[in-house]
Design an enzyme around this catalytic site. Structure first.
Site, PDB file in Angstrom:
ATOM      1  N   LYS A   1      -9.173  32.407 -13.272  1.00  0.00           N
ATOM      2  CA  LYS A   1     -10.549  33.028 -13.795  1.00  0.00           C
ATOM      3  C   LYS A   1     -10.159  32.965 -15.958  1.00  0.00           C
ATOM      4  CE  LYS A   1      -9.765  37.738 -13.096  1.00  0.00           C
ATOM      5  NZ  LYS A   1      -8.793  36.751 -12.137  1.00  0.00           N
TER       6      LYS A   1
ATOM      7  N   SER B   1     -12.908  42.283 -11.454  1.00  0.00           N
ATOM      8  CA  SER B   1     -13.813  43.215 -10.972  1.00  0.00           C
ATOM      9  C   SER B   1     -13.702  42.911  -9.769  1.00  0.00           C
ATOM     10  CB  SER B   1     -15.194  42.725 -11.736  1.00  0.00           C
ATOM     11  OG  SER B   1     -14.799  41.414 -12.020  1.00  0.00           O
TER      12      SER B   1
HETATM   13  N1  PPS Z   1      -2.181  46.363  -9.306  1.00  0.00           N
HETATM   14  C1  PPS Z   1      -3.015  44.729 -10.330  1.00  0.00           C
HETATM   15  N2  PPS Z   1      -4.105  44.284  -9.292  1.00  0.00           N
HETATM   16  C2  PPS Z   1      -4.573  43.402  -9.955  1.00  0.00           C
HETATM   17  N3  PPS Z   1      -4.006  42.939 -11.254  1.00  0.00           N
HETATM   18  C3  PPS Z   1      -2.767  43.258 -11.740  1.00  0.00           C
HETATM   19  C4  PPS Z   1      -2.994  45.021 -11.718  1.00  0.00           C
HETATM   20  N4  PPS Z   1      -1.641  44.876 -12.057  1.00  0.00           N
HETATM   21  C5  PPS Z   1      -1.161  44.115 -12.746  1.00  0.00           C
HETATM   22  N5  PPS Z   1      -2.467  42.763 -13.307  1.00  0.00           N
HETATM   23  C6  PPS Z   1      -2.885  41.807 -13.301  1.00  0.00           C
HETATM   24  O1  PPS Z   1      -3.803  42.684 -14.194  1.00  0.00           O
HETATM   25  C7  PPS Z   1      -5.005  41.810 -15.082  1.00  0.00           C
HETATM   26  C8  PPS Z   1      -6.237  42.041 -14.090  1.00  0.00           C
HETATM   27  O2  PPS Z   1      -7.153  43.230 -14.798  1.00  0.00           O
HETATM   28  P1  PPS Z   1      -8.295  43.298 -14.711  1.00  0.00           P
HETATM   29  O3  PPS Z   1      -8.186  44.712 -16.065  1.00  0.00           O
HETATM   30  O4  PPS Z   1      -9.125  42.252 -15.069  1.00  0.00           O
HETATM   31  O5  PPS Z   1      -8.290  44.004 -13.116  1.00  0.00           O
HETATM   32  S1  PPS Z   1      -9.788  44.929 -12.958  1.00  0.00           S
HETATM   33  O6  PPS Z   1     -11.022  44.219 -13.035  1.00  0.00           O
HETATM   34  O7  PPS Z   1      -9.527  46.070 -13.285  1.00  0.00           O
HETATM   35  O8  PPS Z   1      -9.534  44.850 -11.187  1.00  0.00           O
HETATM   36  C9  PPS Z   1      -4.352  40.191 -13.535  1.00  0.00           C
HETATM   37  O9  PPS Z   1      -4.755  39.309 -14.474  1.00  0.00           O
HETATM   38  P2  PPS Z   1      -5.032  38.153 -13.995  1.00  0.00           P
HETATM   39  O10 PPS Z   1      -4.583  37.036 -12.649  1.00  0.00           O
HETATM   40  O11 PPS Z   1      -5.707  37.718 -14.471  1.00  0.00           O
HETATM   41  O12 PPS Z   1      -6.213  38.925 -13.036  1.00  0.00           O
HETATM   42  C10 PPS Z   1      -2.947  40.759 -13.266  1.00  0.00           C
HETATM   43  O13 PPS Z   1      -1.915  40.439 -14.260  1.00  0.00           O
HETATM   44  N1  ADP Z   2      -9.147  24.882 -11.373  1.00  0.00           N
HETATM   45  C1  ADP Z   2      -7.762  24.958 -11.496  1.00  0.00           C
HETATM   46  N2  ADP Z   2      -6.778  24.302 -11.228  1.00  0.00           N
HETATM   47  C2  ADP Z   2      -5.353  24.102 -10.591  1.00  0.00           C
HETATM   48  N3  ADP Z   2      -4.728  24.614 -11.031  1.00  0.00           N
HETATM   49  C3  ADP Z   2      -5.490  25.343 -12.166  1.00  0.00           C
HETATM   50  C4  ADP Z   2      -6.977  25.642 -12.544  1.00  0.00           C
HETATM   51  N4  ADP Z   2      -7.553  26.601 -12.639  1.00  0.00           N
HETATM   52  C5  ADP Z   2      -6.661  27.554 -12.835  1.00  0.00           C
HETATM   53  N5  ADP Z   2      -5.871  26.890 -12.516  1.00  0.00           N
HETATM   54  C6  ADP Z   2      -3.941  27.805 -12.818  1.00  0.00           C
HETATM   55  O1  ADP Z   2      -3.855  28.557 -11.661  1.00  0.00           O
HETATM   56  C7  ADP Z   2      -2.630  29.724 -12.242  1.00  0.00           C
HETATM   57  C8  ADP Z   2      -4.198  30.863 -12.405  1.00  0.00           C
HETATM   58  O2  ADP Z   2      -4.609  30.029 -13.766  1.00  0.00           O
HETATM   59  P1  ADP Z   2      -5.854  31.826 -14.599  1.00  0.00           P
HETATM   60  O3  ADP Z   2      -6.307  31.167 -15.215  1.00  0.00           O
HETATM   61  O4  ADP Z   2      -4.637  33.009 -15.472  1.00  0.00           O
HETATM   62  O5  ADP Z   2      -6.232  33.086 -13.736  1.00  0.00           O
HETATM   63  P2  ADP Z   2      -6.713  34.085 -13.621  1.00  0.00           P
HETATM   64  O6  ADP Z   2      -7.144  34.303 -15.189  1.00  0.00           O
HETATM   65  O7  ADP Z   2      -7.848  34.069 -13.040  1.00  0.00           O
HETATM   66  O8  ADP Z   2      -5.441  35.147 -13.003  1.00  0.00           O
HETATM   67  C9  ADP Z   2      -2.444  28.886 -13.274  1.00  0.00           C
HETATM   68  O9  ADP Z   2      -1.463  28.763 -14.065  1.00  0.00           O
HETATM   69  C10 ADP Z   2      -3.591  27.413 -13.962  1.00  0.00           C
HETATM   70  O10 ADP Z   2      -3.164  26.577 -14.661  1.00  0.00           O
END
Ligand code: PPS
Ligand code: ADP
Length: 218
Positions: free
Chosen positions: A54, A122
């Site tokens: 994302k 979300s």
């Molecule tokens: N329990 C749990 N579940 C999911 N994710 C967790 C949790 N605890 C911490 N994190 C970290 O918080 C990021 C997600 O936050 P969000 O505000 O996008 O979550 S939500 O929409 O309210 O579900 C998420 O970031 P992304 O990896 O970028 O998605 C995680 O790094």
């Molecule tokens: N299209 C893609 N192909 C390969 N690796 C990806 C791609 N998009 C993201 N990544 C890698 O996946 C991991 C998670 O990406 P990230 O953008 O932080 O995901 P999210 O925000 O959903 O947690 C990172 O290490 C990123 O470099």
């Protein structure tokens, strides 16, 4: 009292817990801001599992649109939890409040004329749908990053899946907390094991949608 009727004619409302409030219109309207920016305000709402890409897509999209002269702003779930949403945890009711707040903020950015890119897990369909209803005229563009859990878990850039599997994080999305995929969204970006579009091509897919639907002109 500039531009308002006499005090005896003012009708105030109650909204939620706010009593005696009154909406104040501004003479500069959204269409005038859009004209200035040569684009239509909208919300690109990116949903998907942790690690689905994302933030990567949000940044690539913002970069691509910026290079074409468009004003964007990213609302990233992780980042907003450092400030606006720092009082929220990951329980269902707090996630719902997180999504509601980001939806309201995104609506303001779209009203300002910006292309607002919201990237947060979300996980609940009903909350995403409530955000959609806040926007009008198809200006809510839901993008589903459809990346299998196995791929996200193999990426695990923050080591959170490992902690969740070890029981050190409770209620982690996809492990022991639900993720409800969209059933009807504007854009699906499909990624299978070993076959993911590059960040640039994910961004291009969204840009094509924005172009085709005339968001990149006033
Ligand atoms: N329990 C749990 N579940 C999911 N994710 C967790 C949790 N605890 C911490 N994190 C970290 O918080 C990021 C997600 O936050 P969000 O505000 O996008 O979550 S939500 O929409 O309210 O579900 C998420 O970031 P992304 O990896 O970028 O998605 C995680 O790094
Ligand atoms: N299209 C893609 N192909 C390969 N690796 C990806 C791609 N998009 C993201 N990544 C890698 O996946 C991991 C998670 O990406 P990230 O953008 O932080 O995901 P999210 O925000 O959903 O947690 C990172 O290490 C990123 O470099």
């Amino acid at each position: 009292m500039y531009g308002r009727p006499g005090i005896d004619k003012l009708v105030t409302s109650t909204v939620g817990k706010s009593t005696n409030i009154l909406w104040h219109d501004c003479p500069i309207a959204q269409f005038e801001r859009q004209k200035l920016l040569n684009q239509k305000g909208c919300v690109v709402w990116i949903t998907g599992l942790s690690g689905s890409g994302k933030s990567t897509l949000a940044c690539a999209l913002s970069r691509e649109l910026h290079s074409r002269g468009h004003l964007t702003y990213i609302l990233d779930g992780d980042n907003l939890r450092h400030g606006l949403n720092r009082d929220l945890c990951f329980e269902a009711k707090d996630r719902a409040e997180n999504i509601r707040r980001v939806g309201e903020v995104a609506k303001l950015f779209a009203d300002a004329g910006l292309i607002c890119i919201a990237s947060l897990i979300s996980p609940y369909r009903s909350e995403r749908s409530a955000c959609r209803k806040l926007l009008h005229n198809s200006t809510f563009i839901e993008v589903f990053l459809n990346v299998p859990l196995e791929v996200c878990e193999a990426r695990d850039p923050k080591g959170l899946y490992k902690l969740a599997r070890a029981g050190k994080i409770k209620g982690f999305t996809g492990i022991d907390d639900p993720y409800e995929p969209p059933s009807d969204c504007e854009i699906v970006i499909q990624c299978k094991a070993g076959d993911c579009p590059t960040p640039k091509s994910m961004a291009d897919q969204v840009v094509s949608y924005l172009e085709a639907n005339e968001f990149l002109q006033d």
